[in-house]
Write a protein that holds these residues in place. Structure first.
Motif, PDB file in Angstrom:
ATOM      1  N   HIS A  44       0.846  -1.192   0.000  1.00 25.37           N
ATOM      2  CA  HIS A  44       0.000   0.000   0.000  1.00 25.37           C
ATOM      3  C   HIS A  44       0.886   1.248   0.000  1.00 25.37           C
ATOM      4  O   HIS A  44       1.880   1.316   0.733  1.00 25.37           O
ATOM      5  CB  HIS A  44      -0.901   0.003   1.237  1.00 25.37           C
ATOM      6  CG  HIS A  44      -2.013   1.001   1.179  1.00 25.37           C
ATOM      7  ND1 HIS A  44      -1.820   2.344   1.441  1.00 25.37           N
ATOM      8  CD2 HIS A  44      -3.337   0.859   0.880  1.00 25.37           C
ATOM      9  CE1 HIS A  44      -2.970   2.981   1.312  1.00 25.37           C
ATOM     10  NE2 HIS A  44      -3.903   2.110   0.977  1.00 25.37           N
ATOM     11  N   PRO A  45       0.573   2.254  -0.836  1.00 26.11           N
ATOM     12  CA  PRO A  45       1.430   3.450  -0.922  1.00 26.11           C
ATOM     13  C   PRO A  45       1.642   4.168   0.402  1.00 26.11           C
ATOM     14  O   PRO A  45       2.652   4.854   0.581  1.00 26.11           O
ATOM     15  CB  PRO A  45       0.676   4.346  -1.919  1.00 26.11           C
ATOM     16  CG  PRO A  45      -0.135   3.411  -2.735  1.00 26.11           C
ATOM     17  CD  PRO A  45      -0.531   2.300  -1.809  1.00 26.11           C
ATOM     18  N   HIS A  72       3.590   4.980   6.545  1.00 24.05           N
ATOM     19  CA  HIS A  72       2.880   5.659   7.624  1.00 24.05           C
ATOM     20  C   HIS A  72       1.959   4.708   8.387  1.00 24.05           C
ATOM     21  O   HIS A  72       1.684   4.910   9.566  1.00 24.05           O
ATOM     22  CB  HIS A  72       2.039   6.808   7.059  1.00 24.05           C
ATOM     23  CG  HIS A  72       2.788   7.700   6.121  1.00 24.05           C
ATOM     24  ND1 HIS A  72       3.649   8.676   6.554  1.00 24.05           N
ATOM     25  CD2 HIS A  72       2.822   7.751   4.765  1.00 24.05           C
ATOM     26  CE1 HIS A  72       4.173   9.294   5.510  1.00 24.05           C
ATOM     27  NE2 HIS A  72       3.691   8.754   4.419  1.00 24.05           N
ATOM     28  N   ILE A  73       1.468   3.681   7.690  1.00 28.37           N
ATOM     29  CA  ILE A  73       0.488   2.779   8.283  1.00 28.37           C
ATOM     30  C   ILE A  73       1.136   1.793   9.245  1.00 28.37           C
ATOM     31  O   ILE A  73       0.634   1.541  10.342  1.00 28.37           O
ATOM     32  CB  ILE A  73      -0.263   2.007   7.172  1.00 28.37           C
ATOM     33  CG1 ILE A  73      -1.135   2.972   6.356  1.00 28.37           C
ATOM     34  CG2 ILE A  73      -1.105   0.887   7.762  1.00 28.37           C
ATOM     35  CD1 ILE A  73      -1.744   2.343   5.122  1.00 28.37           C
ATOM     36  N   ALA A  74       2.252   1.213   8.828  1.00 29.25           N
ATOM     37  CA  ALA A  74       2.864   0.127   9.595  1.00 29.25           C
ATOM     38  C   ALA A  74       3.269   0.599  10.992  1.00 29.25           C
ATOM     39  O   ALA A  74       3.848   1.678  11.157  1.00 29.25           O
ATOM     40  CB  ALA A  74       4.078  -0.413   8.847  1.00 29.25           C
ATOM     41  N   THR A 115      -2.846  16.397   6.267  1.00 29.57           N
ATOM     42  CA  THR A 115      -3.366  15.395   7.191  1.00 29.57           C
ATOM     43  C   THR A 115      -2.203  14.590   7.748  1.00 29.57           C
ATOM     44  O   THR A 115      -1.112  14.559   7.168  1.00 29.57           O
ATOM     45  CB  THR A 115      -4.350  14.417   6.511  1.00 29.57           C
ATOM     46  OG1 THR A 115      -3.653  13.695   5.485  1.00 29.57           O
ATOM     47  CG2 THR A 115      -5.536  15.138   5.919  1.00 29.57           C
ATOM     48  N   VAL A 116      -2.443  13.954   8.871  1.00 31.33           N
ATOM     49  CA  VAL A 116      -1.448  13.077   9.488  1.00 31.33           C
ATOM     50  C   VAL A 116      -2.111  11.727   9.724  1.00 31.33           C
ATOM     51  O   VAL A 116      -3.185  11.639  10.322  1.00 31.33           O
ATOM     52  CB  VAL A 116      -0.935  13.664  10.819  1.00 31.33           C
ATOM     53  CG1 VAL A 116       0.012  12.675  11.502  1.00 31.33           C
ATOM     54  CG2 VAL A 116      -0.232  14.998  10.579  1.00 31.33           C
ATOM     55  N   PHE A 117      -1.477  10.674   9.246  1.00 30.33           N
ATOM     56  CA  PHE A 117      -2.015   9.332   9.406  1.00 30.33           C
ATOM     57  C   PHE A 117      -1.433   8.720  10.673  1.00 30.33           C
ATOM     58  O   PHE A 117      -0.217   8.597  10.797  1.00 30.33           O
ATOM     59  CB  PHE A 117      -1.652   8.482   8.188  1.00 30.33           C
ATOM     60  CG  PHE A 117      -2.338   7.160   8.183  1.00 30.33           C
ATOM     61  CD1 PHE A 117      -3.559   7.012   7.554  1.00 30.33           C
ATOM     62  CD2 PHE A 117      -1.791   6.080   8.830  1.00 30.33           C
ATOM     63  CE1 PHE A 117      -4.212   5.797   7.570  1.00 30.33           C
ATOM     64  CE2 PHE A 117      -2.433   4.863   8.856  1.00 30.33           C
ATOM     65  CZ  PHE A 117      -3.643   4.717   8.220  1.00 30.33           C
ATOM     66  N   ALA A 118      -2.185   8.279  11.560  1.00 28.09           N
ATOM     67  CA  ALA A 118      -3.613   8.393  11.777  1.00 28.09           C
ATOM     68  C   ALA A 118      -3.841   8.053  13.245  1.00 28.09           C
ATOM     69  O   ALA A 118      -2.935   7.632  13.969  1.00 28.09           O
ATOM     70  CB  ALA A 118      -4.414   7.445  10.886  1.00 28.09           C
TER      71      ALA A 118
END
Length: 492
Positions: A105-106, A110-112, A309-312
């Motif tokens: 995922h792009p 930030h997600i991990a 925005t800032v994830f998350a």
């Protein structure tokens, strides 16, 4: 009755809207996508979402992964200041747990989940954040302003004789990275590649993961060097902090500090310069002393926050926010860009916000940005000294020709072309001259003038002996600016 959670049970059977319709870029469940056709106009999209849903709206990330966008200033602050209800730990996020978010995922950088203070809670958060803040306290802010000034002089010297420049690619993208590489203790890593990689990693592009890996390689090598031999830099202090961070924790925190400081400050610097160049009243206030550069920076942080925005954040339990029912495991985007223009807080967007620091640009709550003063210093000195060196600088295109590039994370200028009368290079060890904007602060670099701008440059106080003029610098050789800078730092 509050609306249900936006997470779709299946694909929507609603008819496809016609081309050109504002709803054309909607996905499953009729939810609006934050990527694709509307990605370059997210400001307009956020306002449509505000009208449709209020201060919290259901949206879709890449691959149609559902999430909430928090659009209200009050709701954003409520979320970040309530750690008992909302966490930064993505491991509780329902789409991630259910396999909707793929490894490629792009937004995966930030997600991990990572072993960093911004993803931790409780005692672990206190341990990790104490190490970062402890390393921050070792930075001498007077010295850092001198360092910023030297890099500013070097960058301006590269184009001051030409009478034209492009301030995004030649100035605002380079100054923060050069300063941060020096502070972290890796000036040898500073080059175009790490600058481009850091910006790309934050865009959520197809190459974001590879760019992030390149940056992490630089930081991992730096961590190993400082573990073997400490020096007086941020990384060494982080390695040696009593919190006892391991190498992975050190490298990951260096990444957070580098990305946050770079992207925030590069965008802030470009936006502040654009405001000075395009708004006559803004520049007149600076020249007349009615506004200081730091006040101008705060206005820019309201109008164009560096991160859109800032994830998350993620809900730890069922709750309600902004009239929406938020379920345990739902994700929420912290959104400074729409939050800063919340009509309940700023009914008049033209109102003067100078000096008002209640914006969302640096977050809030236990995860508020610990390095925001460094970003402010880079932008402050960067704007001040550029205007000092190039007092007649003007925009070299029509304002409506300026182009922007937007992503979920940020919106930044593509180019900022300027023109000015050619100026000679200056010694990077001296303060720039002549002065344009009269400084209003007491923490300026030594030798900076204070008070109203005189008709002609005058020294603040007579010196016992005249200072010999600096010898003219030789024309740039084929080696480029950064090898010359390194030799200068080493005294060669």
């Amino acid at each position: 009755m509050t609306p249900e959670s936006p997470y779709p049970a299946g694909t929507s059977t609603d008819p496809v809207p016609p081309p050109g319709c504002p709803a054309h870029d909607r996905g499953p469940g009729g939810l609006q996508r934050l990527y694709g056709a509307d990605a370059d106009h997210l400001g307009e999209l956020y306002e449509r979402l505000r009208e449709e849903h209020g201060s919290v709206a259901p949206v879709l990330l890449h691959d149609d992964v559902p999430i909430w966008a928090v659009l209200g200033l009050t709701e954003n602050l409520q979320m970040v200041r309530t750690p008992a209800v909302f966490t930064r730990d993505s491991r509780v996020w329902t789409p991630l747990r259910e396999g909707m978010v793929k490894p490629d995922h792009p937004l995966m950088p930030h997600i991990a989940w990572q072993p960093i203070c911004s993803h931790a809670e409780g005692d672990e958060h206190l341990r990790l954040r104490a190490a970062v803040q402890g390393a921050m306290t070792t930075i001498d802010h007077r010295s850092i302003r001198r360092l910023i000034g030297r890099y500013t002089q070097l960058l301006v010297n590269e184009f001051c004789e030409q009478g034209r420049a492009e301030l995004v690619s030649q100035y605002s993208e380079h100054l923060p990275m050069a300063v941060m590489c020096e502070l972290l203790g890796m000036p040898e890593e500073y080059n175009d590649r790490i600058t481009e990689a850091a910006r790309d990693a934050l865009k959520g592009t197809e190459t974001a993961i590879a760019s992030n890996e390149y940056v992490m390689g630089c930081l991992t090598r730096l961590t190993a060097r400082r573990r073997a031999r400490s020096e007086d830099d941020f990384t060494s202090h982080l390695v040696n902090h009593p919190a006892g961070l391991n190498d992975d924790e050190v490298a990951q925190h260096l990444r957070v500090v580098l990305y946050a400081a770079y992207e925030t400050t590069a965008n802030l610097l470009a936006n502040a310069l654009r405001m000075v160049l395009t708004e006559p009243g803004f520049r007149a206030q600076l020249n007349g002393g009615q506004m200081t550069v730091p006040e101008a920076i705060e206005q820019s942080l309201w109008d164009e926050p560096p991160f859109s925005t800032v994830f998350a954040y993620f809900a730890k339990q069922d709750t309600e926010l902004g009239g929406q029912r938020i379920r345990k495991g739902d994700g929420l985007l912290y959104a400074p860009a729409p939050g800063n223009v919340d009509p309940r807080v700023r009914p008049d967007l033209n109102a003067n916000m100078q000096g008002n620091r209640s914006h969302l640009a640096f977050g809030g709550g236990p995860h508020e940005c610990p390095g925001q003063d460094i970003g402010r210093a880079i932008a402050d000195v960067g704007v001040d000294q550029l205007l000092t060196r190039l007092s007649d600088i003007q925009l070299d295109c029509d304002e409506d020709e300026l182009r922007w590039r937007a992503s979920i994370a940020s919106r930044h200028l593509v180019e900022l072309p300027v023109r000015f009368d050619p100026k000679p290079k200056q010694d990077v060890t001296l303060m720039p001259s002549p002065a344009l904007v009269p400084p209003q602060r007491t923490d300026r670099l030594p030798g900076t003038m204070t008070g109203p701008a005189p008709a002609a440059p005058q020294p603040v106080a007579p010196r016992p002996e005249p200072v010999a003029p600096a010898a003219p610098e030789p024309a740039p050789g084929p080696q480029g600016i950064w090898p010359r800078l390194r030799r200068w730092w080493l005294g060669r």
